[in-house]
Motif scaffolding. Structure first.
Motif, PDB file in Angstrom:
ATOM      1  N   LEU A   1     -12.124  -1.451   0.376  1.00  0.00           N
ATOM      2  CA  LEU A   1     -12.567  -0.276   1.123  1.00  0.00           C
ATOM      3  C   LEU A   1     -11.334   0.547   1.473  1.00  0.00           C
ATOM      4  CD1 LEU A   1     -14.880   1.249   2.596  1.00  0.00           C
ATOM      5  CD2 LEU A   1     -14.270  -0.057   4.635  1.00  0.00           C
ATOM      6  N   VAL A   2     -11.318   1.805   1.010  1.00  0.00           N
ATOM      7  CA  VAL A   2     -10.201   2.716   1.258  1.00  0.00           C
ATOM      8  C   VAL A   2     -10.677   3.776   2.251  1.00  0.00           C
ATOM      9  CG1 VAL A   2      -8.516   4.275   0.231  1.00  0.00           C
ATOM     10  CG2 VAL A   2      -9.357   2.306  -1.085  1.00  0.00           C
TER      11      VAL A   2
ATOM     12  N   LEU B   1      -4.360  12.674  -2.636  1.00  0.00           N
ATOM     13  CA  LEU B   1      -3.417  11.565  -2.525  1.00  0.00           C
ATOM     14  C   LEU B   1      -3.807  10.499  -3.538  1.00  0.00           C
ATOM     15  CD1 LEU B   1      -3.166  11.079   1.366  1.00  0.00           C
ATOM     16  CD2 LEU B   1      -1.498  12.206  -0.112  1.00  0.00           C
ATOM     17  N   THR B   2      -2.814   9.915  -4.187  1.00  0.00           N
ATOM     18  CA  THR B   2      -3.032   8.775  -5.064  1.00  0.00           C
ATOM     19  C   THR B   2      -2.608   7.524  -4.311  1.00  0.00           C
ATOM     20  OG1 THR B   2      -2.649  10.107  -7.038  1.00  0.00           O
ATOM     21  CG2 THR B   2      -2.476   7.717  -7.269  1.00  0.00           C
ATOM     22  N   VAL B   3      -3.541   6.593  -4.135  1.00  0.00           N
ATOM     23  CA  VAL B   3      -3.292   5.385  -3.344  1.00  0.00           C
ATOM     24  C   VAL B   3      -3.185   4.194  -4.290  1.00  0.00           C
ATOM     25  CG1 VAL B   3      -4.094   3.967  -1.420  1.00  0.00           C
ATOM     26  CG2 VAL B   3      -4.644   6.409  -1.484  1.00  0.00           C
ATOM     27  N   ASP B   4      -2.120   3.412  -4.131  1.00  0.00           N
ATOM     28  CA  ASP B   4      -1.909   2.209  -4.922  1.00  0.00           C
ATOM     29  C   ASP B   4      -1.704   1.031  -3.983  1.00  0.00           C
ATOM     30  OD1 ASP B   4      -1.436   3.419  -7.791  1.00  0.00           O
ATOM     31  OD2 ASP B   4      -0.186   4.596  -6.433  1.00  0.00           O
TER      32      ASP B   4
ATOM     33  N   GLY C   1     -11.233  -5.502  -8.715  1.00  0.00           N
ATOM     34  CA  GLY C   1     -10.122  -5.504  -9.659  1.00  0.00           C
ATOM     35  C   GLY C   1      -9.337  -4.217  -9.668  1.00  0.00           C
ATOM     36  N   THR C   2      -9.734  -3.256  -8.849  1.00  0.00           N
ATOM     37  CA  THR C   2      -9.058  -1.953  -8.813  1.00  0.00           C
ATOM     38  C   THR C   2      -7.793  -2.027  -7.960  1.00  0.00           C
ATOM     39  OG1 THR C   2     -11.217  -0.879  -9.008  1.00  0.00           O
ATOM     40  CG2 THR C   2      -9.380   0.483  -8.270  1.00  0.00           C
ATOM     41  N   ARG C   3      -6.752  -1.338  -8.402  1.00  0.00           N
ATOM     42  CA  ARG C   3      -5.497  -1.324  -7.658  1.00  0.00           C
ATOM     43  C   ARG C   3      -5.026   0.103  -7.371  1.00  0.00           C
ATOM     44  NH1 ARG C   3      -7.169  -5.477  -7.282  1.00  0.00           N
ATOM     45  NH2 ARG C   3      -6.347  -7.508  -7.930  1.00  0.00           N
ATOM     46  N   SER C   4      -5.839   1.091  -7.684  1.00  0.00           N
ATOM     47  CA  SER C   4      -5.435   2.473  -7.444  1.00  0.00           C
ATOM     48  C   SER C   4      -6.675   3.352  -7.377  1.00  0.00           C
ATOM     49  CB  SER C   4      -4.495   2.966  -8.553  1.00  0.00           C
ATOM     50  OG  SER C   4      -4.143   4.317  -8.360  1.00  0.00           O
ATOM     51  N   THR C   5      -6.592   4.402  -6.576  1.00  0.00           N
ATOM     52  CA  THR C   5      -7.678   5.379  -6.507  1.00  0.00           C
ATOM     53  C   THR C   5      -7.104   6.712  -6.050  1.00  0.00           C
ATOM     54  OG1 THR C   5      -9.923   5.788  -5.675  1.00  0.00           O
ATOM     55  CG2 THR C   5      -8.321   4.939  -4.098  1.00  0.00           C
ATOM     56  N   VAL C   6      -7.815   7.782  -6.338  1.00  0.00           N
ATOM     57  CA  VAL C   6      -7.370   9.130  -5.986  1.00  0.00           C
ATOM     58  C   VAL C   6      -8.324   9.693  -4.935  1.00  0.00           C
ATOM     59  CG1 VAL C   6      -6.907  11.466  -6.807  1.00  0.00           C
ATOM     60  CG2 VAL C   6      -6.370   9.500  -8.267  1.00  0.00           C
TER      61      VAL C   6
ATOM     62  N   VAL D   1       0.857  -1.196   0.000  1.00  0.00           N
ATOM     63  CA  VAL D   1       0.000   0.000   0.000  1.00  0.00           C
ATOM     64  C   VAL D   1       0.889   1.240   0.000  1.00  0.00           C
ATOM     65  CG1 VAL D   1      -1.763   1.282   1.258  1.00  0.00           C
ATOM     66  CG2 VAL D   1      -1.832  -1.222   1.206  1.00  0.00           C
ATOM     67  N   ARG D   2       0.669   2.136  -0.958  1.00  0.00           N
ATOM     68  CA  ARG D   2       1.424   3.383  -1.083  1.00  0.00           C
ATOM     69  C   ARG D   2       0.469   4.557  -1.259  1.00  0.00           C
ATOM     70  NH1 ARG D   2       5.296   3.221  -5.960  1.00  0.00           N
ATOM     71  NH2 ARG D   2       3.275   2.841  -6.949  1.00  0.00           N
ATOM     72  N   ALA D   3       0.883   5.709  -0.752  1.00  0.00           N
ATOM     73  CA  ALA D   3       0.108   6.946  -0.926  1.00  0.00           C
ATOM     74  C   ALA D   3       1.049   8.024  -1.455  1.00  0.00           C
ATOM     75  CB  ALA D   3      -0.520   7.396   0.388  1.00  0.00           C
ATOM     76  N   SER D   4       0.760   8.544  -2.654  1.00  0.00           N
ATOM     77  CA  SER D   4       1.596   9.552  -3.301  1.00  0.00           C
ATOM     78  C   SER D   4       0.930  10.918  -3.183  1.00  0.00           C
ATOM     79  CB  SER D   4       1.820   9.210  -4.777  1.00  0.00           C
ATOM     80  OG  SER D   4       2.396   7.911  -4.904  1.00  0.00           O
ATOM     81  N   SER D   5       1.723  11.929  -2.842  1.00  0.00           N
ATOM     82  CA  SER D   5       1.191  13.266  -2.564  1.00  0.00           C
ATOM     83  C   SER D   5       0.911  14.041  -3.835  1.00  0.00           C
ATOM     84  CB  SER D   5       2.187  14.043  -1.700  1.00  0.00           C
ATOM     85  OG  SER D   5       2.416  13.374  -0.485  1.00  0.00           O
TER      86      SER D   5
END
Length: 618
Positions: free
Chosen positions: A462-463, A444-447, A479-484, A435-439
């Motif tokens: 659930l994020v 934040l973009t979460v992968d 099937g999702t691996r990323s969200t903003v 799990v990563r969160a990019s600024s």
């Protein structure tokens, strides 16, 4: 201040105003006997776990999680308080009530303010205090709101359920007696002087940080001050009750805590000097007391620090990353919740510290729904008894014994079968990996990587994100691996948790922490021809001779920058000019006379080159 309220309050509680130092010390340190009543003390602590979507009850004495209620509409980061029959999830937009016996949502009402409130669990309560808007919500019966007509400081409460409040703007000290819906304001502090309320020996006192004195609060007003023996800053925070007779004062800016001894009934000399406790480097805003132990939270490291009444360190307990919330339960224990409700540290009266992870698979109470037992067969009529039981009436009929199977004289071989082995039942998914969160700017973009399915396809993720500024959650496909995550506050640390779901339930969460950041503005320089003006013997013809107009944008605010002009004429030379940007990083000026028609010119500042223009005759 003219108090306002709803309904009819009870008669004010009688208090005696004390005006001499010895009497003040006696009033503040003498034994207090709480008034009797029909209320039972509410023990334990409820916490909302945003990842699991439910509220959990923690037994403060044992550290066991013994009940869970589903509250799907609750907001992430919401505190939970309890009354005699129900619990309340205090969201920014709604207050959701659930039954403590039914473990179901009973009702939902709009919150009177979107600000983060202070909560109090006391006999006849609980109460929710919105300090900025000056509203006190009573949840002890039918929900009611009392207005204080102004901003409030931190509230405190005595053992009989009386809530005490201070209005810093006009100095009024008011009380709300248990069951009353009208404020009574028996005392007032000097206007313009800072301070806060606390409780010593179950009596309210005011600590004046302007005069560094402690005052008993009585019906006749504010008592004479007792010196605390130290210089207290206006920003000092107080524990809501004393620590075995001492007042815990947190000076977060100086990284220290003071334990103020105001004397006692048997003391003949002046009060002892305060014990000064140096705190480790960090960020300190929360201090609380369990009666015998002080609890301080270092928000920089998420460490819960405990001390005895003399300031001796007892224990340091580190919580998971993210924000924390400190509260004092009606059982007098101190509870420190993680922002997402996934972890609680309980501090007992004697200083015992119990860290408890909040997990849905650790419910130990029979209060949770259980499958019904198999019904026995009942037959009428008399039957044998044991002990002193009845001799007539229904009795349990044991099941009849079956005769043994008949012996077979023919032995038949076992035939092989093609039946497949039983399929193991599905279980909740595993932890989402990496799990990563990019600024980004206010986002934040979460992968994350796929979670182990564990026997059933992952249907959703659930994020959830939490911070001191609030939080929320969203659900995305399996099937999702990323969200903003958008609409966040720049510069605020967010703890992001990703949980996988399948038909068997939700699995454990993977976490990451990051802060949104505003993008640095793009630096640029705009060059144009400025005001015509002659210059010495070099540029003596108008309108050929003119200044250059230079505009800087996006540079560091309030910073000196040297600007140097250049020309396509190799013999041109100018030492330039140093200018200072404003608070927005911009600056515009005219300088650098030029008159060489047909030549190109440009300027450079701090490595940034402007546009190039050709000098024309006008």
């Amino acid at each position: 201040m003219k108090p306002r309220g709803i309904g009819r309050g009870r008669a004010p509680m009688a208090l005696t105003a004390l005006t001499v130092v010895g009497a003040v010390a006696l009033a503040l340190t003498g034994a207090a006997k709480p008034q009797g009543g029909a209320d039972f003390q509410q023990s334990g602590h409820w916490v909302y776990n945003a990842v699991l979507g439910g509220v959990f009850h923690l037994d403060g004495a044992t550290g066991a999680i013994d009940a869970r209620a589903e509250v799907p509409e609750a907001e992430a980061g919401s505190p939970v308080v309890q009354g005699s029959t129900g619990g309340y999830v205090i969201g920014r937009s709604r207050i959701i009530e659930f039954g403590k016996s039914t473990l179901r949502v009973e009702r939902s009402t709009p919150a009177p303010s979107a600000e983060a409130p202070v909560t109090l669990e006391v006999p006849g309560g609980p109460y929710v205090i919105y300090r900025e808007s000056g509203k006190i919500v009573w949840l002890g019966g039918e929900t009611a709101t009392v207005s204080a007509d102004g901003k409030l400081g931190d509230p405190v409460a005595t053992a009989d359920g009386t809530v005490w409040l201070h209005r810093p703007d006009n100095g009024a000290v008011c009380k709300l007696v248990k069951g009353a819906l009208r404020l009574d304001c028996p005392a007032s502090t000097p206007k313009g002087q800072t301070g806060a309320l606390t409780v010593v020996a179950d009596r309210p006192v005011f600590v004046n940080t302007a005069t560094d004195t402690v005052h008993a609060i009585g019906e006749a007003g504010l008592g004479e001050g007792v010196p605390v023996g130290a210089d207290l800053p206006p920003s000092a925070r107080l524990a809501s009750t004393d620590v075995d007779g001492r007042i815990a004062v947190l000076d977060g800016a100086a990284k220290r805590m003071l334990l103020v001894d105001i004397g006692g009934p048997n003391r003949t000399g002046p009060p002892a000097k305060p014990a000064v406790v140096s705190l480790p480097p960090g960020d300190y805003t929360d201090v609380e007391s369990s009666g015998q132990t002080v609890v301080v939270v270092n928000k920089a490291t998420n460490a819960v620090l405990t001390f005895d009444r003399a300031g001796k360190p007892l224990r340091e307990t580190t919580m998971p990353p993210g924000g924390t919330r400190v509260s004092r339960g009606e059982d007098a224990r101190v509870y420190v919740d993680s922002a997402d409700g996934g972890h609680v540290v309980a501090v007992d009266h004697d200083g015992r510290v119990t860290p408890v992870p909040i997990s849905g698979d650790k419910i130990t109470s029979s209060n949770q729904p259980q499958p019904p037992p198999a019904e026995p067969t009942l037959t009428g009529g008399p039957g044998p008894t044991t002990g002193a039981g009845p001799t007539t009436g229904p009795r349990i009929q044991p099941p009849p014994k079956l005769p043994p199977p008949p012996r077979s004289t023919t032995v038949r071989p076992v035939q092989p079968t093609s039946a497949k082995p039983p399929v193991a039942p599905a279980s909740p998914p595993g932890v989402p990996t990496s799990v990563r969160a990019s600024s980004g700017d206010r986002q934040l973009t979460v992968d994350w990587g796929a979670a182990a399915a564990n026997g059933a396809p992952v249907s959703a993720y659930l994020v959830t994100w939490t911070s001191s500024a609030g939080g929320s959650s969203k659900r995305v496909g399996g099937g999702t691996r990323s969200t903003v995550l958008t609409g966040l506050a720049n510069g605020t640390a967010y703890t992001v948790t990703v949980v996988a779901e399948n038909r068997a339930g939700r699995g454990p969460g993977g976490q990451a922490t990051a802060s949104p950041v505003a993008p640095k503005p793009q630096r640029s320089i705009q060059l144009s021809r400025g005001t015509p003006e002659l210059y010495k013997d070099d540029c003596t013809h108008l309108p050929d001779s003119a200044k250059m107009r230079v505009t800087l944008r996006g540079f560091a605010p309030n910073t000196s920058v040297k600007v140097i002009p250049y020309s396509s004429n190799p013999r041109y030379s100018n030492e330039g000019r140093t200018v200072r940007t404003d608070a927005n990083g911009t600056h515009s000026f005219e300088a650098f006379h030029y008159c060489q028609v047909g030549r190109q010119v440009w300027v450079v500042a701090d490595g940034v080159k402007s546009n190039t223009i050709t000098w024309e005759r006008r």
